[in-house]
Write a protein that holds these residues in place. Structure first.
Motif, PDB file in Angstrom:
ATOM      1  N   SER A   1     -14.063   4.466  -4.804  1.00  0.00           N
ATOM      2  CA  SER A   1     -14.638   3.252  -4.241  1.00  0.00           C
ATOM      3  C   SER A   1     -13.681   2.682  -3.214  1.00  0.00           C
ATOM      4  CB  SER A   1     -14.888   2.215  -5.342  1.00  0.00           C
ATOM      5  OG  SER A   1     -15.452   1.044  -4.807  1.00  0.00           O
ATOM      6  N   SER A   2     -14.217   2.220  -2.095  1.00  0.00           N
ATOM      7  CA  SER A   2     -13.380   1.618  -1.059  1.00  0.00           C
ATOM      8  C   SER A   2     -13.821   0.184  -0.812  1.00  0.00           C
ATOM      9  CB  SER A   2     -13.454   2.427   0.244  1.00  0.00           C
ATOM     10  OG  SER A   2     -14.788   2.513   0.708  1.00  0.00           O
ATOM     11  N   GLY A   3     -12.825  -0.677  -0.561  1.00  0.00           N
ATOM     12  CA  GLY A   3     -13.100  -2.092  -0.343  1.00  0.00           C
ATOM     13  C   GLY A   3     -12.276  -2.660   0.784  1.00  0.00           C
ATOM     14  N   GLU A   4     -12.002  -3.962   0.725  1.00  0.00           N
ATOM     15  CA  GLU A   4     -11.352  -4.650   1.830  1.00  0.00           C
ATOM     16  C   GLU A   4     -10.019  -4.029   2.242  1.00  0.00           C
ATOM     17  OE1 GLU A   4     -12.634  -6.895   3.601  1.00  0.00           O
ATOM     18  OE2 GLU A   4     -14.246  -7.770   2.444  1.00  0.00           O
ATOM     19  N   GLN A   5      -9.145  -3.779   1.277  1.00  0.00           N
ATOM     20  CA  GLN A   5      -7.811  -3.282   1.625  1.00  0.00           C
ATOM     21  C   GLN A   5      -7.341  -2.139   0.728  1.00  0.00           C
ATOM     22  OE1 GLN A   5      -5.212  -6.724   1.701  1.00  0.00           O
ATOM     23  NE2 GLN A   5      -5.764  -7.217   3.801  1.00  0.00           N
ATOM     24  N   SER A   6      -8.248  -1.463   0.078  1.00  0.00           N
ATOM     25  CA  SER A   6      -7.806  -0.379  -0.799  1.00  0.00           C
ATOM     26  C   SER A   6      -8.933   0.605  -1.084  1.00  0.00           C
ATOM     27  CB  SER A   6      -7.275  -0.938  -2.131  1.00  0.00           C
ATOM     28  OG  SER A   6      -8.306  -1.586  -2.847  1.00  0.00           O
ATOM     29  N   THR A   7      -8.520   1.799  -1.492  1.00  0.00           N
ATOM     30  CA  THR A   7      -9.431   2.816  -1.993  1.00  0.00           C
ATOM     31  C   THR A   7      -8.927   3.227  -3.369  1.00  0.00           C
ATOM     32  OG1 THR A   7     -10.060   3.665   0.182  1.00  0.00           O
ATOM     33  CG2 THR A   7     -10.278   5.169  -1.669  1.00  0.00           C
ATOM     34  N   SER A   8      -9.811   3.216  -4.365  1.00  0.00           N
ATOM     35  CA  SER A   8      -9.412   3.531  -5.731  1.00  0.00           C
ATOM     36  C   SER A   8     -10.271   4.653  -6.293  1.00  0.00           C
ATOM     37  CB  SER A   8      -9.544   2.300  -6.638  1.00  0.00           C
ATOM     38  OG  SER A   8      -8.714   1.244  -6.222  1.00  0.00           O
ATOM     39  N   VAL A   9      -9.647   5.483  -7.139  1.00  0.00           N
ATOM     40  CA  VAL A   9     -10.359   6.508  -7.888  1.00  0.00           C
ATOM     41  C   VAL A   9     -10.347   6.087  -9.353  1.00  0.00           C
ATOM     42  CG1 VAL A   9     -10.392   8.928  -8.605  1.00  0.00           C
ATOM     43  CG2 VAL A   9      -9.738   8.332  -6.261  1.00  0.00           C
ATOM     44  N   PHE A  10     -11.543   6.001  -9.967  1.00  0.00           N
ATOM     45  CA  PHE A  10     -11.695   5.537 -11.341  1.00  0.00           C
ATOM     46  C   PHE A  10     -12.061   6.677 -12.274  1.00  0.00           C
ATOM     47  CE2 PHE A  10     -12.449   1.780  -8.803  1.00  0.00           C
ATOM     48  CZ  PHE A  10     -11.960   0.719  -9.561  1.00  0.00           C
ATOM     49  N   ASN A  11     -11.540   6.601 -13.504  1.00  0.00           N
ATOM     50  CA  ASN A  11     -11.991   7.459 -14.594  1.00  0.00           C
ATOM     51  C   ASN A  11     -13.073   6.682 -15.337  1.00  0.00           C
ATOM     52  OD1 ASN A  11     -12.133   8.433 -17.446  1.00  0.00           O
ATOM     53  ND2 ASN A  11     -10.585   9.873 -16.736  1.00  0.00           N
ATOM     54  N   ILE A  12     -14.295   7.211 -15.370  1.00  0.00           N
ATOM     55  CA  ILE A  12     -15.408   6.470 -15.951  1.00  0.00           C
ATOM     56  C   ILE A  12     -15.250   6.287 -17.455  1.00  0.00           C
ATOM     57  CG2 ILE A  12     -17.902   6.548 -16.389  1.00  0.00           C
ATOM     58  CD1 ILE A  12     -18.224   7.895 -13.679  1.00  0.00           C
ATOM     59  N   ALA A  13     -14.795   7.313 -18.167  1.00  0.00           N
ATOM     60  CA  ALA A  13     -14.681   7.236 -19.623  1.00  0.00           C
ATOM     61  C   ALA A  13     -13.666   6.190 -20.067  1.00  0.00           C
ATOM     62  CB  ALA A  13     -14.315   8.604 -20.188  1.00  0.00           C
ATOM     63  N   SER A  14     -12.507   6.159 -19.417  1.00  0.00           N
ATOM     64  CA  SER A  14     -11.451   5.217 -19.803  1.00  0.00           C
ATOM     65  C   SER A  14     -11.573   3.870 -19.108  1.00  0.00           C
ATOM     66  CB  SER A  14     -10.074   5.817 -19.499  1.00  0.00           C
ATOM     67  OG  SER A  14      -9.872   5.925 -18.092  1.00  0.00           O
ATOM     68  N   GLY A  15     -12.290   3.858 -17.974  1.00  0.00           N
ATOM     69  CA  GLY A  15     -12.413   2.625 -17.207  1.00  0.00           C
ATOM     70  C   GLY A  15     -11.178   2.297 -16.382  1.00  0.00           C
ATOM     71  N   LYS A  16     -10.224   3.216 -16.352  1.00  0.00           N
ATOM     72  CA  LYS A  16      -8.954   2.953 -15.674  1.00  0.00           C
ATOM     73  C   LYS A  16      -8.916   3.569 -14.282  1.00  0.00           C
ATOM     74  CE  LYS A  16      -6.255   2.658 -19.948  1.00  0.00           C
ATOM     75  NZ  LYS A  16      -5.104   3.223 -20.715  1.00  0.00           N
ATOM     76  N   ILE A  17      -8.058   3.000 -13.437  1.00  0.00           N
ATOM     77  CA  ILE A  17      -7.845   3.531 -12.091  1.00  0.00           C
ATOM     78  C   ILE A  17      -6.866   4.702 -12.167  1.00  0.00           C
ATOM     79  CG2 ILE A  17      -6.880   3.027  -9.814  1.00  0.00           C
ATOM     80  CD1 ILE A  17      -7.949   0.200 -10.075  1.00  0.00           C
ATOM     81  N   VAL A  18      -7.293   5.852 -11.666  1.00  0.00           N
ATOM     82  CA  VAL A  18      -6.445   7.042 -11.661  1.00  0.00           C
ATOM     83  C   VAL A  18      -5.385   6.932 -10.580  1.00  0.00           C
ATOM     84  CG1 VAL A  18      -6.431   9.557 -11.356  1.00  0.00           C
ATOM     85  CG2 VAL A  18      -8.342   8.443 -12.542  1.00  0.00           C
ATOM     86  N   VAL A  19      -5.814   6.500  -9.404  1.00  0.00           N
ATOM     87  CA  VAL A  19      -4.890   6.339  -8.282  1.00  0.00           C
ATOM     88  C   VAL A  19      -5.475   5.308  -7.325  1.00  0.00           C
ATOM     89  CG1 VAL A  19      -5.945   8.221  -6.941  1.00  0.00           C
ATOM     90  CG2 VAL A  19      -3.556   7.616  -6.539  1.00  0.00           C
ATOM     91  N   ASN A  20      -4.600   4.582  -6.654  1.00  0.00           N
ATOM     92  CA  ASN A  20      -5.040   3.542  -5.723  1.00  0.00           C
ATOM     93  C   ASN A  20      -4.237   3.652  -4.432  1.00  0.00           C
ATOM     94  OD1 ASN A  20      -6.587   0.856  -5.361  1.00  0.00           O
ATOM     95  ND2 ASN A  20      -4.481   0.306  -4.823  1.00  0.00           N
ATOM     96  N   TYR A  21      -4.908   3.492  -3.293  1.00  0.00           N
ATOM     97  CA  TYR A  21      -4.258   3.543  -1.988  1.00  0.00           C
ATOM     98  C   TYR A  21      -4.468   2.213  -1.277  1.00  0.00           C
ATOM     99  CZ  TYR A  21      -4.808   8.451  -3.169  1.00  0.00           C
ATOM    100  OH  TYR A  21      -4.796   9.659  -3.837  1.00  0.00           O
ATOM    101  N   ASP A  22      -3.373   1.522  -1.035  1.00  0.00           N
ATOM    102  CA  ASP A  22      -3.446   0.218  -0.376  1.00  0.00           C
ATOM    103  C   ASP A  22      -3.299   0.359   1.129  1.00  0.00           C
ATOM    104  OD1 ASP A  22      -3.739  -1.456  -2.639  1.00  0.00           O
ATOM    105  OD2 ASP A  22      -1.621  -1.166  -3.107  1.00  0.00           O
ATOM    106  N   GLU A  23      -3.969  -0.523   1.851  1.00  0.00           N
ATOM    107  CA  GLU A  23      -3.857  -0.607   3.301  1.00  0.00           C
ATOM    108  C   GLU A  23      -3.816  -2.088   3.679  1.00  0.00           C
ATOM    109  OE1 GLU A  23      -3.888   1.607   5.882  1.00  0.00           O
ATOM    110  OE2 GLU A  23      -4.557   3.521   5.067  1.00  0.00           O
ATOM    111  N   ASP A  24      -3.259  -2.379   4.855  1.00  0.00           N
ATOM    112  CA  ASP A  24      -3.315  -3.750   5.351  1.00  0.00           C
ATOM    113  C   ASP A  24      -4.492  -3.920   6.303  1.00  0.00           C
ATOM    114  OD1 ASP A  24      -2.412  -2.229   7.430  1.00  0.00           O
ATOM    115  OD2 ASP A  24      -0.632  -3.440   7.859  1.00  0.00           O
ATOM    116  N   ARG A  25      -5.457  -3.011   6.186  1.00  0.00           N
ATOM    117  CA  ARG A  25      -6.650  -3.043   7.029  1.00  0.00           C
ATOM    118  C   ARG A  25      -7.889  -3.003   6.139  1.00  0.00           C
ATOM    119  NH1 ARG A  25      -6.454   2.139  10.320  1.00  0.00           N
ATOM    120  NH2 ARG A  25      -5.885   2.999   8.301  1.00  0.00           N
TER     121      ARG A  25
END
Length: 243
Positions: A142-166
């Motif tokens: 999922s991508s949003g205002e300043q980050s892109t995140s990869v989620f594990n559906i079963a655990s509900g946790k973020i696997v990895v997150n990439y921050d941007e200032d854009r």
């Protein structure tokens, strides 16, 4: 922008388990969002249902075969993105409050919300621009205002997150381990990341001179189709890094 699963031919029916056949294409027009703008569309893996989101804050599940609305839900904010699982009758809806809701459509007479995910961001509200399931169905990006995140559906946790200032306006799954995203502000390039950690072997992809709105990966995983402001559409070769 869209690459079909057949590597170049538009597929209007069937599934990936069957060869492409010739179809008589018929036009079907239906008003699902009270005449307001539609922001996102996604079909299930049987090509029989479409989920859509619009400016009217509604999420609608429509049966293409029966030509009727199966379910609709009005949220508290506008939903900009939706995605259908490639392996289950589940779909995601991302809204302007930064919430990503997972719905179970196995029983269309009783569609229920299974869980809600939150995009990791330092902003009080994070608009969700894109959601997409991985081929396995167990992860989504999922991508949003300043980050892109990869989620594990079963655990509900973020696997990895990439921050941007854009503002991250688009993302796409390249293969089982690589994710791409693009931003509105300069530099207008497409970056690629390895979700296992570390840097991807792919270079950043250049060519756009303005906002990038959409990304889609080809069936082979060797090309990315991008579209942007001003009607610019490009195909980038990941093997060479060139458009």
């Amino acid at each position: 922008s869209h690459f079909d699963d057949d590597g170049g031919r538009r597929r209007t029916g069937g599934s990936s388990s069957y060869p492409l056949r010739n179809f008589t294409v018929t036009k079907q027009s239906v008003s699902l969002h009270n005449g307001e703008a539609i922001y996102s569309l996604a079909y299930n893996n049987h090509f029989t249902q479409i989920v859509s989101t619009g400016h009217d804050k509604r999420t609608v599940l429509y049966d293409v075969v029966k030509k009727k609305v199966l379910w609709s839900d009005t949220g508290s904010s506008i939903a900009d993105s939706c995605s259908y699982s490639p392996v289950r009758e589940h779909f995601l809806v991302g809204d302007d409050d930064g919430d990503i809701r997972l719905f179970d459509a196995t029983n269309v007479t009783k569609i229920k919300k299974r869980s809600t995910f939150k995009l990791l961001s330092s902003l009080p509200k994070t608009r969700i621009y894109h959601t997409e399931f991985f081929p396995c169905g167990g992860l989504f990006v999922s991508s949003g205002e300043q980050s892109t995140s990869v989620f594990n559906i079963a655990s509900g946790k973020i696997v990895v997150n990439y921050d941007e200032d854009r503002v991250i306006s688009a993302s796409a799954i390249v293969n089982r381990t690589v994710v791409a995203h693009a931003a509105m502000e300069s530099p207008h390039c497409i970056k690629l990341f390895d979700i296992r950690g570390g840097n991807s072997s792919y270079p950043a992809l250049h060519g756009h001179t303005d906002n990038i709105w959409s990304l889609q990966t080809s069936a082979s995983g060797n090309e990315i189709l991008s579209s942007g402001k001003g009607g610019t559409v490009m195909i980038h070769d990941l093997r060479t890094g060139k458009p």
